[in-house]
Design a protein around this motif. Structure first.
Motif, PDB file in Angstrom:
ATOM      1  N   VAL A   1       0.816  -1.216   0.000  1.00 24.90           N
ATOM      2  CA  VAL A   1       0.000   0.000   0.000  1.00 24.90           C
ATOM      3  C   VAL A   1       0.846   1.261   0.000  1.00 24.90           C
ATOM      4  CG1 VAL A   1      -1.976  -1.077   1.114  1.00 24.90           C
ATOM      5  CG2 VAL A   1      -0.177  -0.067   2.535  1.00 24.90           C
ATOM      6  N   VAL A   2       2.167   1.117   0.010  1.00 24.34           N
ATOM      7  CA  VAL A   2       3.050   2.273  -0.037  1.00 24.34           C
ATOM      8  C   VAL A   2       3.887   2.198  -1.309  1.00 24.34           C
ATOM      9  CG1 VAL A   2       3.171   2.424   2.477  1.00 24.34           C
ATOM     10  CG2 VAL A   2       4.924   1.147   1.240  1.00 24.34           C
ATOM     11  N   PRO A   3       4.280   3.332  -1.847  1.00 25.57           N
ATOM     12  CA  PRO A   3       5.087   3.293  -3.074  1.00 25.57           C
ATOM     13  C   PRO A   3       6.508   2.812  -2.819  1.00 25.57           C
ATOM     14  CG  PRO A   3       4.776   5.556  -2.353  1.00 25.57           C
ATOM     15  CD  PRO A   3       3.922   4.707  -1.461  1.00 25.57           C
ATOM     16  N   ASN A   4       7.016   2.084  -3.781  1.00 31.17           N
ATOM     17  CA  ASN A   4       8.404   1.631  -3.766  1.00 31.17           C
ATOM     18  C   ASN A   4       9.121   2.303  -4.919  1.00 31.17           C
ATOM     19  OD1 ASN A   4      10.698   0.197  -3.026  1.00 31.17           O
ATOM     20  ND2 ASN A   4      10.141  -1.623  -4.199  1.00 31.17           N
ATOM     21  N   LEU A   5      10.203   2.997  -4.596  1.00 33.76           N
ATOM     22  CA  LEU A   5      10.917   3.826  -5.563  1.00 33.76           C
ATOM     23  C   LEU A   5      12.150   3.108  -6.073  1.00 33.76           C
ATOM     24  CD1 LEU A   5      11.239   6.636  -6.925  1.00 33.76           C
ATOM     25  CD2 LEU A   5      12.489   7.366  -4.875  1.00 33.76           C
ATOM     26  N   ALA A   6      12.234   2.949  -7.387  1.00 30.93           N
ATOM     27  CA  ALA A   6      13.418   2.352  -8.015  1.00 30.93           C
ATOM     28  C   ALA A   6      14.502   3.411  -8.163  1.00 30.93           C
ATOM     29  CB  ALA A   6      13.057   1.783  -9.376  1.00 30.93           C
ATOM     30  N   ILE A   7      15.714   3.035  -7.809  1.00 27.07           N
ATOM     31  CA  ILE A   7      16.886   3.871  -8.072  1.00 27.07           C
ATOM     32  C   ILE A   7      17.691   3.182  -9.167  1.00 27.07           C
ATOM     33  CG2 ILE A   7      18.981   4.916  -7.123  1.00 27.07           C
ATOM     34  CD1 ILE A   7      17.684   4.563  -4.314  1.00 27.07           C
ATOM     35  N   VAL A   8      17.787   3.826 -10.321  1.00 26.24           N
ATOM     36  CA  VAL A   8      18.599   3.311 -11.426  1.00 26.24           C
ATOM     37  C   VAL A   8      19.815   4.222 -11.518  1.00 26.24           C
ATOM     38  CG1 VAL A   8      18.683   2.729 -13.868  1.00 26.24           C
ATOM     39  CG2 VAL A   8      16.545   2.451 -12.594  1.00 26.24           C
ATOM     40  N   THR A   9      20.981   3.660 -11.281  1.00 28.35           N
ATOM     41  CA  THR A   9      22.161   4.505 -11.105  1.00 28.35           C
ATOM     42  C   THR A   9      23.266   4.192 -12.094  1.00 28.35           C
ATOM     43  OG1 THR A   9      23.888   5.197  -9.534  1.00 28.35           O
ATOM     44  CG2 THR A   9      23.048   2.948  -9.303  1.00 28.35           C
ATOM     45  N   ALA A  10      23.925   5.242 -12.562  1.00 29.66           N
ATOM     46  CA  ALA A  10      25.093   5.122 -13.425  1.00 29.66           C
ATOM     47  C   ALA A  10      26.372   5.391 -12.637  1.00 29.66           C
ATOM     48  CB  ALA A  10      24.982   6.095 -14.594  1.00 29.66           C
ATOM     49  N   TYR A  11      26.311   5.186 -11.328  1.00 28.74           N
ATOM     50  CA  TYR A  11      27.482   5.476 -10.487  1.00 28.74           C
ATOM     51  C   TYR A  11      28.692   4.645 -10.891  1.00 28.74           C
ATOM     52  CZ  TYR A  11      30.791   4.830  -6.703  1.00 28.74           C
ATOM     53  OH  TYR A  11      31.957   4.715  -5.988  1.00 28.74           O
ATOM     54  N   ASN A  12      29.811   5.298 -11.019  1.00 30.70           N
ATOM     55  CA  ASN A  12      31.125   4.671 -10.864  1.00 30.70           C
ATOM     56  C   ASN A  12      32.087   5.771 -10.460  1.00 30.70           C
ATOM     57  OD1 ASN A  12      32.630   5.778 -13.213  1.00 30.70           O
ATOM     58  ND2 ASN A  12      31.286   4.495 -14.465  1.00 30.70           N
ATOM     59  N   ASP A  13      33.205   5.402  -9.882  1.00 33.69           N
ATOM     60  CA  ASP A  13      34.092   6.452  -9.370  1.00 33.69           C
ATOM     61  C   ASP A  13      35.284   6.726 -10.281  1.00 33.69           C
ATOM     62  OD1 ASP A  13      35.723   4.289  -8.818  1.00 33.69           O
ATOM     63  OD2 ASP A  13      35.531   4.456  -6.642  1.00 33.69           O
ATOM     64  N   MET A  14      35.203   6.241 -11.533  1.00 35.72           N
ATOM     65  CA  MET A  14      36.192   6.632 -12.533  1.00 35.72           C
ATOM     66  C   MET A  14      35.735   7.887 -13.265  1.00 35.72           C
ATOM     67  SD  MET A  14      37.159   6.541 -15.982  1.00 35.72           S
ATOM     68  CE  MET A  14      36.116   5.334 -16.794  1.00 35.72           C
ATOM     69  N   LEU A  15      34.415   8.056 -13.427  1.00 36.74           N
ATOM     70  CA  LEU A  15      33.883   9.253 -14.059  1.00 36.74           C
ATOM     71  C   LEU A  15      33.676  10.335 -13.014  1.00 36.74           C
ATOM     72  CD1 LEU A  15      33.144   7.030 -16.216  1.00 36.74           C
ATOM     73  CD2 LEU A  15      31.183   8.475 -16.774  1.00 36.74           C
TER      74      LEU A  15
END
Length: 603
Positions: free
Chosen positions: A65-79
Motif C-alpha cells: 500500500v506504499v510506493p516503492n521507488l526504483a533507483i537506477v544509477t550510473a554510479y562509478n568512481d572513474m567518471l
C-alpha cells in the motif's frame, strides 16, 4: 502563447506521429491499468524482492500500500561526473522513509567517459552504450516491484539511454537527478591554447597533462558545454528535473536537499497518489519541441540531433532533421559557453542559469508554457531558482536581468538571430553543422578534398607538414554501421592550427563531433554513410567541395557524368571489429539506423 512557427512544427510532429503515439499510449495505459504489481506477486517472488530490506521496509512492502521507488544509477568512481552518485542512494532511501515509502537500488547501468576514450578503440563502443544503458534500465525495472523511478545519470549517452529505458516503462513516473558540475578550473581558452601548441610540437606532454589536470580537477561534470551539460539543460527544459537543479555543484548542502526533494517528488506522482504523472504521457510533442528549442538557444551538443530523435521514437514520436533546421531558424542564440565562448557552466549559472534562460524562452513564446513537468506545475513555473533558507529548501524567482550579458542574454538581444545548427544537403547526402562557434568568414569553404579513412591518418599527414594549405578533410567510414560512429575530436587541434595559419579548411565526415566541434566548420553525421553506399564514398582526392553553412549546401563539384560512373570506395574495417569488446557489438553495427534516424538499433 507559443509563436506560430513553434506551434506549426509541433503540429506537424503530432500529425506525423499520430499512429505511433496512439499505439504507444495504449500500451502504457494497459500497463498502468494493472496497478502496482506487488499485490499480485507470488509470495516467493515478493520475498526475493525484499529479502535484503530491513524489517521496517519489509513490512511496508508486504502490505503493498506504499510506493516503492526504483533507483537506477550510473554510479562509478572513474567518471568525475558520476562519482558524487555514490552517496545518493542513502539520501534517497532516507527521504523515502520520511514520507512513509521505500526506495531500492533497482539496478546499475554502464557509464563510460568519452573524455577518456577519445582517439582510442573504446570510443567505438560509445554510441552503442546508449542502447546498452536503455536495455540495462529495462532489466532493472523488469521485476515489477516499483511504482516510480529516479535516474542517476549525467553524461553523454547515459542520459539518453536512461530516457529511452524509462519510456519503455512509460506508465511509471520518472524523475532525473543531476549530480552537478565540478567547480571551475583552468580557463577554457588557456586549455585550448595548450592543446593547439602541443599539436604543433611547441608544448610538451607534461605541459599538456598539467593543463588538462587543472581543467578537469575534481568530482562533477566537466564544465564546458558539451553533451553532458547539454543533457542536464535538456532534462530541465523537458521537465524531468526539479526547477533550477541542473547546475548546482556536487557535495553541497543545496545539492543534497535537491536530491532529497527529487525522491519525494517521484513518490508523490505515483499511481497511488493524486498527482499521477507517468513519464510516457508527460514527454509528449511539446516536451520534445521544448528540448530542441532549448538546445538551439544554448548552442548545445550536436549529439542531441541523434539522441532527441531516438528518445522521441521511444515515446512513439517522430522528430526529423527538418524539424531541427526549422526550429533553429526560429530560435535565437542566448548563451556563450565554451566551446562557443570562453565561459563555463558555472559562469552561466552565476549569470542567471537555466531559470533565466527558460524565462526568456517563455516570454518570447519559443517554448510551450503548458508542457507538463515532474514538479506538479507546467514549464511556466520553471522561472525559479532553488535556495536554502536556514536549511529548508525553497524556490525564488529568477533574476530580472542577466548578471553577465557576455555569457547569457535576453531573447530581445541575442548573440545571434538563430540557433546555429544547420542542415546541409547536396550530392554528398545530408549532414548537420553547428556554426555558433564558427566565425562568419569561415562558414563558407570551397577547397579540394583530402580523403582519410581515420583520424589517425589525418594526424600523420599533419605531422608530416602536408596540411598547411586550403583543403576539406573528408574522414569517411566512421558511421554507426562502419565502426560505431566515434567522436573525432583528435582532429580539432590540427585543423584549428591550419585555420590559424590563414588557410581555408573544413571537415566532412559520417562520424560525429558532439558539443566540442568549435571554430572549425564541420559537416558531420553525413548520411547515407560510406559503408552503406553513401555518395561520400565516391569522393576522390582533389575533388572540389563547397560547404556553405549559410545557405545549407554540401556538394562535390564533379561532372555529373563522371560522378555517375564512379565506383564506391571500400575500406578494410576488420581491425575495428575485434578488441576492446568491439566483437560483442557486431550485431549492433549490422542493424544500426542512419544518424538522421537516431543511429538506433531499436526498430
Amino acid at each position: 502563447m507559443v509563436q506560430k512557427r513553434i506551434a506549426d512544427v509541433t503540429a506537424r510532429i503530432r500529425e506525423r506521429s499520430r499512429g505511433g503515439r496512439e499505439a504507444y499510449l495504449a500500451r502504457i495505459e494497459k500497463a498502468a491499468e494493472k496497478g502496482p504489481r506487488r499485490g499480485v506477486m507470488g509470495c516467493a517472488n515478493l520475498a526475493h524482492g525484499f529479502a535484503a530490506c530491513n524489517a521496517h521496509d519489509k513490512g511496508l512492502l508486504s502490505d503493498a500500500v506504499v510506493p516503492n521507488l526504483a533507483i537506477v544509477t550510473a554510479y562509478n568512481d572513474m567518471l568525475s561526473a558520476h562519482q558524487p552518485y555514490e552517496r545518493f542512494p542513502d539520501i534517497i532511501k532516507e527521504a523515502a522513509r520520511e514520507v512513509g515509502a521505500v526506495a531500492q537500488v533497482a539496478g546499475g547501468v554502464p557509464a563510460m567517459c568519452d573524455g577518456v576514450t577519445q582517439g582510442r578503440a573504446g570510443m567505438e563502443l560509445s554510441l552503442f552504450s546508449r542502447e546498452v544503458i536503455a536495455m540495462a534500465t529495462a532489466i532493472a525495472l523488469s521485476h515489477d516491484m516499483f511504482d516510480a523511478a529516479v535516474y542517476l545519470g549525467v553524461c553523454d549517452k547515459i542520459v539518453p539511454g536512461l530516457v529511452i529505458g524509462a519510456l519503455t516503462f512509460g506508465h511509471i513516473p520518472a524523475v532525473f537527478v543531476p549530480a552537478g558540475p565540478m567547480p571551475s578550473g583552468l580557463g577554457n581558452d588557456e586549455k585550448s591554447k595548450i592543446r593547439q601548441l602541443f599539436a604543433e610540437g611547441k608544448a610538451s606532454r607534461a605541459d599538456l597533462l598539467a593543463a588538462e589536470s587543472a581543467a578537469y580537477h575534481s568530482a562533477g561534470t566537466c564544465t564546458f558545454y558539451g553533451t553532458a551539460n547539454s543533457n542536464q539543460m535538456l532534462m530541465e527544459a523537458m521537465g524531468l528535473h526539479l526547477p533550477g537543479s541542473s547546475f548546482v555543484n556536487p557535495n553541497t548542502p543545496l545539492r543534497d536537499e535537491l536530491t532529497r526533494e527529487a525522491a519525494k517528488r517521484a513518490l508523490a506522482i505515483t499511481a497511488l497518489g493524486n498527482e499521477y504523472t507517468p513519464v510516457g504521457k508527460m514527454l509528449d510533442e511539446r516536451a520534445f519541441v521544448n528540448g530542441v528549442v532549448a538546445l538551439h538557444a544554448t548552442g548545445g551538443s550536436t549529439n542531441h540531433v541523434m539522441h532527441l530523435v531516438a528518445m522521441a521514437k521511444a515515446a512513439g514520436i517522430i522528430v526529423t532533421l527538418e524539424d531541427f533546421a526549422i526550429l533553429s531558424e526560429a530560435v535565437p542564440l542566448l548563451t556563450r559557453i565554451y566551446p562557443n565562448g570562453s565561459a563555463d557552466v558555472n559562469h552561466f549559472t552565476a549569470a542567471g542559469g537555466t531559470s533565466f534562460l527558460i524565462s526568456q524562452l517563455l516570454d518570447a513564446g519559443l517554448v510551450h508554457e503548458d508542457a507538463a513537468t515532474i514538479s506538479g506545475t507546467p514549464l511556466g513555473d520553471y522561472r525559479r531558482d532553488p535556495w536554502l533558507d536556514n536549511g529548508t529548501l525553497k524556490w525564488r524567482p529568477t533574476v530580472a536581468k542577466s548578471l553577465d550579458e557576455s555569457v547569457l542574454r535576453p531573447a530581445a538581444e541575442p548573440f545571434s538571430e538563430d540557433g546555429g545548427l544547420k542542415m546541409l544537403t547536396g550530392n554528398l547526402g545530408r549532414a548537420v553543422i553547428k556554426i555558433s562557434a564558427v566565425k562568419p568568414e569561415h562558414r563558407k569553404v570551397r577547397a579540394p578534398a583530402r580523403i582519410f579513412h581515420s583520424q589517425e591518418e589525418l594526424a600523420e599527414a599533419f605531422k608530416h607538414g602536408e596540411l598547411y594549405r586550403d583543403f576539406v578533410a573528408v574522414v569517411r567510414f566512421q558511421g554507426p554501421r562502419a565502426i560505431g560512429m566515434p567522436e573525432l575530436h583528435k582532429m580539432t587541434p590540427f585543423l584549428s592550427s591550419v585555420m590559424g595559419k590563414g588557410f581555408q579548411t573544413a571537415l566532412v565526415t559520417d562520424g560525429r563531433m558532439s558539443g566540442a566541434s568549435g571554430k572549425v566548420p564541420a559537416a558531420i553525421h553525413v548520411t547515407p554513410e560510406a559503408v552503406n553506399g553513401g555518395p561520400i564514398a565516391l569522393l576522390r582526392d582533389g575533388d572540389m567541395i563547397t560547404l556553405d553553412a549559410e545557405i545549407g549546401i554540401l556538394v562535390a563539384e564533379v561532372d555529373p557524368d563522371e560522378w555517375a560512373k564512379r565506383q564506391l570506395a571500400t575500406c578494410d574495417l576488420r581491425d575495428h571489429q575485434h578488441g576492446t569488446g568491439r566483437e560483442l557489438f557486431g550485431a549492433f553495427r549490422a542493424i544500426a539506423g542512419g544518424a538522421d534516424a537516431g543511429a538506433s538499433v531499436f526498430g
